[in-house]
Structures are given as structure tokens and as C-alpha cells.
Write a protein that holds these residues in place. Structure first.
Motif, PDB file in Angstrom:
ATOM      1  N   MET A  41       0.822  -1.206   0.000  1.00 41.28           N
ATOM      2  CA  MET A  41       0.000   0.000   0.000  1.00 41.28           C
ATOM      3  C   MET A  41       0.865   1.268   0.000  1.00 41.28           C
ATOM      4  N   GLU A  42       1.933   1.277   0.787  1.00 42.94           N
ATOM      5  CA  GLU A  42       2.798   2.445   0.851  1.00 42.94           C
ATOM      6  C   GLU A  42       3.430   2.731  -0.512  1.00 42.94           C
ATOM      7  N   ARG A  43       3.768   1.699  -1.248  1.00 44.31           N
ATOM      8  CA  ARG A  43       4.381   1.868  -2.563  1.00 44.31           C
ATOM      9  C   ARG A  43       3.445   2.604  -3.514  1.00 44.31           C
ATOM     10  N   LYS A  44       2.156   2.280  -3.478  1.00 38.48           N
ATOM     11  CA  LYS A  44       1.191   2.978  -4.335  1.00 38.48           C
ATOM     12  C   LYS A  44       1.147   4.460  -3.999  1.00 38.48           C
ATOM     13  N   ALA A  45       1.222   4.801  -2.719  1.00 41.44           N
ATOM     14  CA  ALA A  45       1.187   6.204  -2.315  1.00 41.44           C
ATOM     15  C   ALA A  45       2.386   6.939  -2.889  1.00 41.44           C
ATOM     16  N   MET A  46       3.571   6.308  -2.862  1.00 43.93           N
ATOM     17  CA  MET A  46       4.755   6.957  -3.407  1.00 43.93           C
ATOM     18  C   MET A  46       4.618   7.163  -4.906  1.00 43.93           C
ATOM     19  N   GLU A  47       4.040   6.222  -5.615  1.00 46.13           N
ATOM     20  CA  GLU A  47       3.888   6.335  -7.064  1.00 46.13           C
ATOM     21  C   GLU A  47       2.883   7.410  -7.452  1.00 46.13           C
ATOM     22  N   SER A  48       1.934   7.714  -6.562  1.00 50.13           N
ATOM     23  CA  SER A  48       0.896   8.679  -6.901  1.00 50.13           C
ATOM     24  C   SER A  48       1.350  10.130  -6.694  1.00 50.13           C
ATOM     25  N   LEU A  49       2.493  10.336  -6.039  1.00 51.53           N
ATOM     26  CA  LEU A  49       2.979  11.692  -5.840  1.00 51.53           C
ATOM     27  C   LEU A  49       3.373  12.308  -7.173  1.00 51.53           C
ATOM     28  N   LYS A  50       3.209  13.611  -7.274  1.00 53.26           N
ATOM     29  CA  LYS A  50       3.472  14.311  -8.528  1.00 53.26           C
ATOM     30  C   LYS A  50       4.915  14.790  -8.613  1.00 53.26           C
ATOM     31  N   THR A  51       5.364  14.998  -9.816  1.00 56.27           N
ATOM     32  CA  THR A  51       6.651  15.617 -10.075  1.00 56.27           C
ATOM     33  C   THR A  51       6.418  17.120 -10.205  1.00 56.27           C
ATOM     34  N   VAL A  52       7.310  17.912  -9.634  1.00 53.61           N
ATOM     35  CA  VAL A  52       7.220  19.362  -9.746  1.00 53.61           C
ATOM     36  C   VAL A  52       8.240  19.808 -10.785  1.00 53.61           C
ATOM     37  N   ILE A  53       7.772  20.508 -11.804  1.00 53.45           N
ATOM     38  CA  ILE A  53       8.649  21.031 -12.853  1.00 53.45           C
ATOM     39  C   ILE A  53       8.329  22.505 -13.035  1.00 53.45           C
ATOM     40  N   GLN A  54       9.370  23.318 -13.085  1.00 53.15           N
ATOM     41  CA  GLN A  54       9.160  24.744 -13.298  1.00 53.15           C
ATOM     42  C   GLN A  54      10.253  25.301 -14.194  1.00 53.15           C
ATOM     43  N   GLY A  55       9.842  25.991 -15.232  1.00 52.24           N
ATOM     44  CA  GLY A  55      10.783  26.693 -16.102  1.00 52.24           C
ATOM     45  C   GLY A  55      11.107  28.047 -15.506  1.00 52.24           C
ATOM     46  N   VAL A  56      12.365  28.447 -15.619  1.00 49.45           N
ATOM     47  CA  VAL A  56      12.812  29.722 -15.058  1.00 49.45           C
ATOM     48  C   VAL A  56      13.709  30.410 -16.095  1.00 49.45           C
ATOM     49  N   ALA A  57      13.428  31.673 -16.363  1.00 47.03           N
ATOM     50  CA  ALA A  57      14.296  32.465 -17.235  1.00 47.03           C
ATOM     51  C   ALA A  57      15.458  32.976 -16.398  1.00 47.03           C
ATOM     52  N   VAL A  58      16.687  32.628 -16.776  1.00 46.71           N
ATOM     53  CA  VAL A  58      17.875  33.023 -16.023  1.00 46.71           C
ATOM     54  C   VAL A  58      18.835  33.769 -16.940  1.00 46.71           C
ATOM     55  N   GLN A  59      19.803  34.416 -16.318  1.00 43.36           N
ATOM     56  CA  GLN A  59      20.851  35.120 -17.047  1.00 43.36           C
ATOM     57  C   GLN A  59      22.181  34.436 -16.769  1.00 43.36           C
ATOM     58  N   LEU A  60      22.884  34.057 -17.828  1.00 45.86           N
ATOM     59  CA  LEU A  60      24.241  33.551 -17.705  1.00 45.86           C
ATOM     60  C   LEU A  60      25.147  34.779 -17.713  1.00 45.86           C
ATOM     61  N   CYS A  78      17.184  29.393 -20.463  1.00 47.52           N
ATOM     62  CA  CYS A  78      16.057  28.787 -19.766  1.00 47.52           C
ATOM     63  C   CYS A  78      16.598  27.674 -18.868  1.00 47.52           C
ATOM     64  N   MET A  79      16.164  27.675 -17.626  1.00 43.87           N
ATOM     65  CA  MET A  79      16.513  26.628 -16.683  1.00 43.87           C
ATOM     66  C   MET A  79      15.219  25.916 -16.310  1.00 43.87           C
ATOM     67  N   SER A  80      15.262  24.616 -16.290  1.00 38.64           N
ATOM     68  CA  SER A  80      14.113  23.835 -15.867  1.00 38.64           C
ATOM     69  C   SER A  80      14.458  23.146 -14.558  1.00 38.64           C
ATOM     70  N   LEU A  81      13.696  23.440 -13.514  1.00 36.50           N
ATOM     71  CA  LEU A  81      13.879  22.788 -12.221  1.00 36.50           C
ATOM     72  C   LEU A  81      12.905  21.623 -12.142  1.00 36.50           C
ATOM     73  N   ARG A  82      13.399  20.483 -11.686  1.00 35.73           N
ATOM     74  CA  ARG A  82      12.570  19.268 -11.607  1.00 35.73           C
ATOM     75  C   ARG A  82      12.780  18.603 -10.246  1.00 35.73           C
ATOM     76  N   TYR A  83      11.680  18.272  -9.595  1.00 39.58           N
ATOM     77  CA  TYR A  83      11.722  17.601  -8.293  1.00 39.58           C
ATOM     78  C   TYR A  83      10.806  16.390  -8.336  1.00 39.58           C
ATOM     79  N   GLU A  84      11.365  15.253  -7.948  1.00 39.08           N
ATOM     80  CA  GLU A  84      10.588  14.025  -7.896  1.00 39.08           C
ATOM     81  C   GLU A  84      10.581  13.501  -6.463  1.00 39.08           C
ATOM     82  N   PRO A  85       9.410  13.309  -5.879  1.00 38.73           N
ATOM     83  CA  PRO A  85       9.321  12.832  -4.503  1.00 38.73           C
ATOM     84  C   PRO A  85      10.007  11.491  -4.263  1.00 38.73           C
ATOM     85  N   THR A  86      10.217  10.689  -5.303  1.00 38.39           N
ATOM     86  CA  THR A  86      10.910   9.415  -5.133  1.00 38.39           C
ATOM     87  C   THR A  86      12.421   9.614  -4.966  1.00 38.39           C
TER      88      THR A  86
END
Length: 144
Positions: free
Chosen positions: A1-20, A31-39
Motif C-alpha cells: 500500500m505504501e508503494r502505491k502512495a509513493m507512485e501517486s505523488l506528482k513531479t514538480v517542474i518549473q521553467g525559469v528564465a535566467v541570465q548567464l 532557460c533553466m528547468s527545475l525538476r523535483y521528484e518525490p521518489t
């Protein structure tokens, strides 16, 4: 059951305009893309895109990114700090070695918003409860 809960979590992705930052008076938009995965709850993947369509990806600690909002954080290949006099607007992320580093100016609000979304999924301090330890051990023994 716990495994299903982990699989149902969403990934957070956000594009960010940055300056080099190239020099004091010249910078390039990226463009920088930040990505976070709860797993993989301790890290944020930062991907950078340029006009050449090449992708460069760095793995940042989520805590390091959050600490960089408040003050100087990190050492060696990854350093993050608020922009002097503009701490509410911009922060800097330096990636690489001192001899060959990229300096990025990043909007603070975009990073704050991204971190708020990650913490809504996995509050700071609860990360270890989101790791599939059996899978991690199996990977460790397979590689060893």
C-alpha cells in the motif's frame, strides 16, 4: 500500500528564465528547468538550455537551494547566494570549478515558488519516508 502512495505523488517542474553572467555588463538569457521528484526527495535537477539546443543538467540538494535564498550556501562545484542589495529579487548560482565556472542570475521568486511546491509534496525533514529503501539496497548490491 505504501508503494502505491509513493507512485501517486506528482513531479514538480518549473521553467525559469535566467541570465548567464559573462561579465559585469554582459549576460545571456537562458532557460533553466527545475525538476523535483518525490521518489528522489533530497535533490532538485536543474537542466539548462541554450540556443544550440544542448542540455546541461546539474543535481542540486533541495536544502542547498533553500539555504541559498537566505545566505551563502554550498562549496566546491555548486555555490548559491542572494544578490547583494537585490536579495528579494535575484540570487546567484555558480556551477563548476573556479577555473571553469558558470555564474547564473536567477529570480528569487521563481525559486521560492518552486520550493513551496516541492515542500507541499514532501515537507522538509520527511524526505527519508519517501525513499524506496528496498529498491535502493537492491541497486547498491547490484552495482557492488
Amino acid at each position: 500500500m505504501e508503494r502505491k502512495a509513493m507512485e501517486s505523488l506528482k513531479t514538480v517542474i518549473q521553467g525559469v528564465a535566467v541570465q548567464l553572467v559573462i561579465s559585469c555588463s554582459y549576460s545571456l538569457s537562458m532557460c533553466m528547468s527545475l525538476r523535483y521528484e518525490p521518489t528522489d526527495p533530497y535533490v532538485v535537477r536543474a537542466a539548462f538550455f541554450t540556443d544550440t539546443e544542448e542540455l546541461a543538467e546539474w543535481v542540486l540538494g533541495r536544502d542547498l537551494l533553500a539555504d541559498g535564498l537566505r545566505g551563502s550556501a554550498g562549496s566546491g562545484g555548486i555555490r548559491i547566494w542572494p544578490a547583494v542589495g537585490r536579495g528579494d529579487e535575484a540570487m546567484y548560482i555558480a556551477l563548476g570549478s573556479p577555473a571553469d565556472a558558470a555564474l547564473l542570475e536567477v529570480p528569487v521568486q521563481d525559486v521560492r515558488t518552486f520550493l513551496e511546491h516541492t515542500e507541499a509534496l514532501v515537507p522538509r525533514g520527511t524526505e527519508s519516508g519517501h525513499i524506496d529503501w528496498n529498491r535502493e539496497l537492491a541497486n547498491l548490491f547490484t552495482k557492488g
